[in-house]
Design a protein around this motif. Structure first.
Motif, PDB file in Angstrom:
ATOM      1  N   THR A  44       0.831  -1.208   0.000  1.00 29.93           N
ATOM      2  CA  THR A  44       0.000   0.000   0.000  1.00 29.93           C
ATOM      3  C   THR A  44       0.865   1.258   0.000  1.00 29.93           C
ATOM      4  OG1 THR A  44      -1.672  -1.198   1.267  1.00 29.93           O
ATOM      5  CG2 THR A  44      -1.886   1.196   1.220  1.00 29.93           C
ATOM      6  N   LYS A  45       1.944   1.227   0.777  1.00 26.77           N
ATOM      7  CA  LYS A  45       2.822   2.397   0.882  1.00 26.77           C
ATOM      8  C   LYS A  45       3.850   2.480  -0.253  1.00 26.77           C
ATOM      9  CE  LYS A  45       5.027   3.832   4.532  1.00 26.77           C
ATOM     10  NZ  LYS A  45       4.791   5.199   4.973  1.00 26.77           N
ATOM     11  N   GLN A  46       3.972   1.402  -1.043  1.00 29.60           N
ATOM     12  CA  GLN A  46       5.043   1.283  -2.042  1.00 29.60           C
ATOM     13  C   GLN A  46       6.404   1.483  -1.365  1.00 29.60           C
ATOM     14  OE1 GLN A  46       3.960   4.040  -5.192  1.00 29.60           O
ATOM     15  NE2 GLN A  46       1.881   3.250  -5.211  1.00 29.60           N
ATOM     16  N   PRO A 131       3.637   2.024  10.111  1.00 27.01           N
ATOM     17  CA  PRO A 131       4.428   3.159   9.633  1.00 27.01           C
ATOM     18  C   PRO A 131       3.471   4.313   9.350  1.00 27.01           C
ATOM     19  CG  PRO A 131       4.039   1.661   7.814  1.00 27.01           C
ATOM     20  CD  PRO A 131       3.329   1.073   9.019  1.00 27.01           C
ATOM     21  N   SER A 132       3.989   5.472   9.083  1.00 25.50           N
ATOM     22  CA  SER A 132       3.126   6.597   8.747  1.00 25.50           C
ATOM     23  C   SER A 132       2.275   6.244   7.527  1.00 25.50           C
ATOM     24  CB  SER A 132       3.959   7.846   8.499  1.00 25.50           C
ATOM     25  OG  SER A 132       5.007   7.566   7.601  1.00 25.50           O
ATOM     26  N   ALA A 133       1.013   6.731   7.523  1.00 27.36           N
ATOM     27  CA  ALA A 133       0.036   6.317   6.510  1.00 27.36           C
ATOM     28  C   ALA A 133       0.125   7.187   5.260  1.00 27.36           C
ATOM     29  CB  ALA A 133      -1.370   6.353   7.105  1.00 27.36           C
ATOM     30  N   ASN A 134       1.303   7.150   4.627  1.00 26.24           N
ATOM     31  CA  ASN A 134       1.524   7.919   3.403  1.00 26.24           C
ATOM     32  C   ASN A 134       2.325   7.057   2.440  1.00 26.24           C
ATOM     33  OD1 ASN A 134       3.550   8.589   5.679  1.00 26.24           O
ATOM     34  ND2 ASN A 134       4.730   8.901   3.813  1.00 26.24           N
ATOM     35  N   LEU A 135       2.374   7.458   1.170  1.00 20.68           N
ATOM     36  CA  LEU A 135       3.235   6.751   0.230  1.00 20.68           C
ATOM     37  C   LEU A 135       4.681   6.987   0.630  1.00 20.68           C
ATOM     38  CD1 LEU A 135       1.539   7.524  -3.209  1.00 20.68           C
ATOM     39  CD2 LEU A 135       1.390   5.418  -1.854  1.00 20.68           C
ATOM     40  N   LEU A 139       4.854  13.205   2.242  1.00 25.38           N
ATOM     41  CA  LEU A 139       4.538  13.865   3.513  1.00 25.38           C
ATOM     42  C   LEU A 139       3.717  12.967   4.424  1.00 25.38           C
ATOM     43  CD1 LEU A 139       3.280  17.428   2.500  1.00 25.38           C
ATOM     44  CD2 LEU A 139       5.387  16.871   3.753  1.00 25.38           C
ATOM     45  N   SER A 140       4.030  12.962   5.694  1.00 24.65           N
ATOM     46  CA  SER A 140       3.234  12.186   6.648  1.00 24.65           C
ATOM     47  C   SER A 140       1.885  12.876   6.879  1.00 24.65           C
ATOM     48  CB  SER A 140       3.978  12.079   7.976  1.00 24.65           C
ATOM     49  OG  SER A 140       5.167  11.361   7.807  1.00 24.65           O
ATOM     50  N   PRO A 141       0.844  12.078   7.180  1.00 28.03           N
ATOM     51  CA  PRO A 141      -0.496  12.628   7.379  1.00 28.03           C
ATOM     52  C   PRO A 141      -0.787  12.941   8.846  1.00 28.03           C
ATOM     53  CG  PRO A 141      -0.608  10.254   7.162  1.00 28.03           C
ATOM     54  CD  PRO A 141       0.847  10.605   7.179  1.00 28.03           C
ATOM     55  N   ILE A 167       4.662  15.506  14.391  1.00 24.45           N
ATOM     56  CA  ILE A 167       5.754  14.847  13.675  1.00 24.45           C
ATOM     57  C   ILE A 167       6.063  13.513  14.354  1.00 24.45           C
ATOM     58  CG2 ILE A 167       6.745  16.983  12.733  1.00 24.45           C
ATOM     59  CD1 ILE A 167       8.913  16.834  14.752  1.00 24.45           C
ATOM     60  N   GLU A 168       6.746  12.648  13.626  1.00 30.67           N
ATOM     61  CA  GLU A 168       6.965  11.275  14.061  1.00 30.67           C
ATOM     62  C   GLU A 168       7.744  11.201  15.376  1.00 30.67           C
ATOM     63  OE1 GLU A 168       7.791  12.643  11.229  1.00 30.67           O
ATOM     64  OE2 GLU A 168       6.796  11.591   9.597  1.00 30.67           O
ATOM     65  N   SER A 169       7.569  10.065  16.062  1.00 32.82           N
ATOM     66  CA  SER A 169       8.199   9.831  17.363  1.00 32.82           C
ATOM     67  C   SER A 169       9.730   9.921  17.310  1.00 32.82           C
ATOM     68  CB  SER A 169       7.806   8.434  17.864  1.00 32.82           C
ATOM     69  OG  SER A 169       8.235   7.449  16.953  1.00 32.82           O
ATOM     70  N   HIS A 227      12.796  12.744   1.738  1.00 32.69           N
ATOM     71  CA  HIS A 227      11.880  11.973   2.566  1.00 32.69           C
ATOM     72  C   HIS A 227      10.914  12.991   3.156  1.00 32.69           C
ATOM     73  CE1 HIS A 227      10.817   8.220   4.130  1.00 32.69           C
ATOM     74  NE2 HIS A 227      11.209   8.382   5.361  1.00 32.69           N
ATOM     75  N   TYR A 228       9.728  12.568   3.542  1.00 30.99           N
ATOM     76  CA  TYR A 228       8.750  13.493   4.127  1.00 30.99           C
ATOM     77  C   TYR A 228       8.466  14.666   3.187  1.00 30.99           C
ATOM     78  CZ  TYR A 228      10.891  11.281   8.307  1.00 30.99           C
ATOM     79  OH  TYR A 228      11.423  10.415   9.228  1.00 30.99           O
ATOM     80  N   SER A 229       8.394  14.407   1.875  1.00 30.73           N
ATOM     81  CA  SER A 229       8.365  15.508   0.912  1.00 30.73           C
ATOM     82  C   SER A 229       7.014  15.784   0.289  1.00 30.73           C
ATOM     83  CB  SER A 229       9.293  15.188  -0.261  1.00 30.73           C
ATOM     84  OG  SER A 229      10.569  15.011   0.187  1.00 30.73           O
TER      85      SER A 229
HETATM   86 MG    MG Z   1       7.200   7.620   7.563  1.00 28.92          MG
END
Ligand code: MG
Ligand code: TXA
Length: 326
Positions: A44-46, A131-135, A139-141, A167-169, A227-229
């Motif tokens: 799903t995230k590729q 993991p974060s729910a983004n491709l 960008l993280s959601p 932002i992430e842990s 990353h996170y772009s």
């Molecule tokens: Mg992530």
């Protein structure tokens, strides 16, 4: 597709993926003991299969389901910061699937501080990898709308409102002999961690690989290890005047731009999102601001970097990885 808590539990038990809220960012969750379900996260995230996942557990008692050792300083950190935005990377028990640990000998664990996530973990009795729910690389959601924009409307999502940390842990690895290392900065700072553990972190030895990667990283759009772009090219500035200058140059060349600025002061003559000068507030709003700017479909987003100071380390890290230096 927004779903109920009961539906989310049923889907997770059935080996499906569900996007869930946490206090940091939304995660794409699956039963951490089910390899087939875990594979759905990667597709799903590729995301490449060698990237390990964080396992979300309902409380500290579940650490030993996954970790072969739980050194004293890791216990102290867990007791000080869980539930919360701290992930502990510990030596894994040998039975833990290679899929969830991306082939690593360690396992990443966290108790999230979000009522909906905790209710899900308790009601299901499961531990979920998320993991974060983004491709991958995007960008993280921090809202359901961000999840849907990135992964599509068909993805089942449990709505828990906007994420408060944003932002992430922070990720800390602790070895069996009690050495620790901050692997990813977050809003739980190195100073916060030091206060709890009392001993300095192990000096990070830069591997030959990392040195090569850094030497090869060009300061140009499209070639950077981003990353996170956002999808729109993101140019970063240490200095507001240079950002304003660049906006004028771009507009004179017939290009469109928009800007993210931190704190009061002069503004460029384009669409601007102005964040406050409080690190916690900027972290909370950062991804939302970038998602909003990305949606404008301008030629370039110009963003101001925060000061190079301890309170800003995590925000600076995410912005630096999201763009390239202007
Ligand atoms: Mg992530
Ligand atoms: O706040 C968060 O941590 C969010 C929410 C959903 O909990 N999750 C998150 O997951 O950011 P993800 O997959 O986007 O980032 C996980 C990071 C990756 O950089 C991965 O390399 C690292 O954790 N990681 C996971 N397991 C690891 C391990 N065994 N050793 C080293 N790093 C690990």
């Amino acid at each position: 597709m927004r779903i109920s808590l009961e539906d989310a539990v049923a889907r997770l038990r059935n080996g499906e993926v569900v996007a869930i809220p946490t206090e940091t960012v939304y995660g794409l969750a699956a039963d951490a003991t089910n390899d087939v379900a875990l594979q759905k996260i990667f597709t799903t995230k590729q995301r490449p299969a060698d990237h390990p996942l964080i396992v979300h557990i309902s409380d500290i008692s579940h650490v030993t389901d996954w970790a072969a050792s739980f050194p004293e300083i890791a216990v102290k950190l867990a007791k000080a910061f869980w539930p919360g935005a701290l992930t502990l990377v510990l030596p894994a028990k040998s039975h833990v699937s290679k899929v969830v640990r991306g082939g690593e000998p360690t396992i990443a664990l966290r108790v999230p501080n979000h009522p909906v996530a905790l209710a899900l973990l308790k009601l299901s009795g499961l531990s979920v990898a998320a993991p974060s729910a983004n491709l991958f690389t995007q960008l993280s959601p921090t809202t359901v709308a961000h999840v849907e924009a990135g992964l599509g409307m068909a993805i089942p999502v449990l709505d828990g409102g906007a994420c408060q940390v944003g932002i992430e842990s922070s990720i800390v690895s602790v070895s069996a002999d009690g050495q620790w290392q901050l692997l990813r900065p977050g809003m739980i700072s190195e100073a916060d961690i030091l206060k709890v553990v009392g001993s300095k972190q192990q000096i990070k030895v830069e591997s030959e690989d990392e040195k090569t990667i850094q030497a090869q990283t060009p300061k140009a759009p499209g070639q950077h290890a981003l990353h996170y772009s956002p999808r729109t090219p993101l140019m970063l500035f240490n200095n507001r005047a240079n950002l304003i200058q660049e906006s004028e140059t771009l507009m004179q060349a017939g290009k469109t731009c928009a800007a993210l600025i931190i704190g009061e002061g002069n503004q460029p003559n384009c669409q601007v999102v102005q964040l406050t000068s409080q690190p916690n507030e900027v972290a909370e709003q950062l991804y939302g601001a970038l998602h909003g700017l990305d949606a404008l479909q301008v030629d370039c987003i110009l963003a101001e970097l925060p000061p190079n100071a301890p309170a800003w380390v995590a925000v600076l890290d995410r912005l630096s990885r999201a763009g390239y230096k202007g």
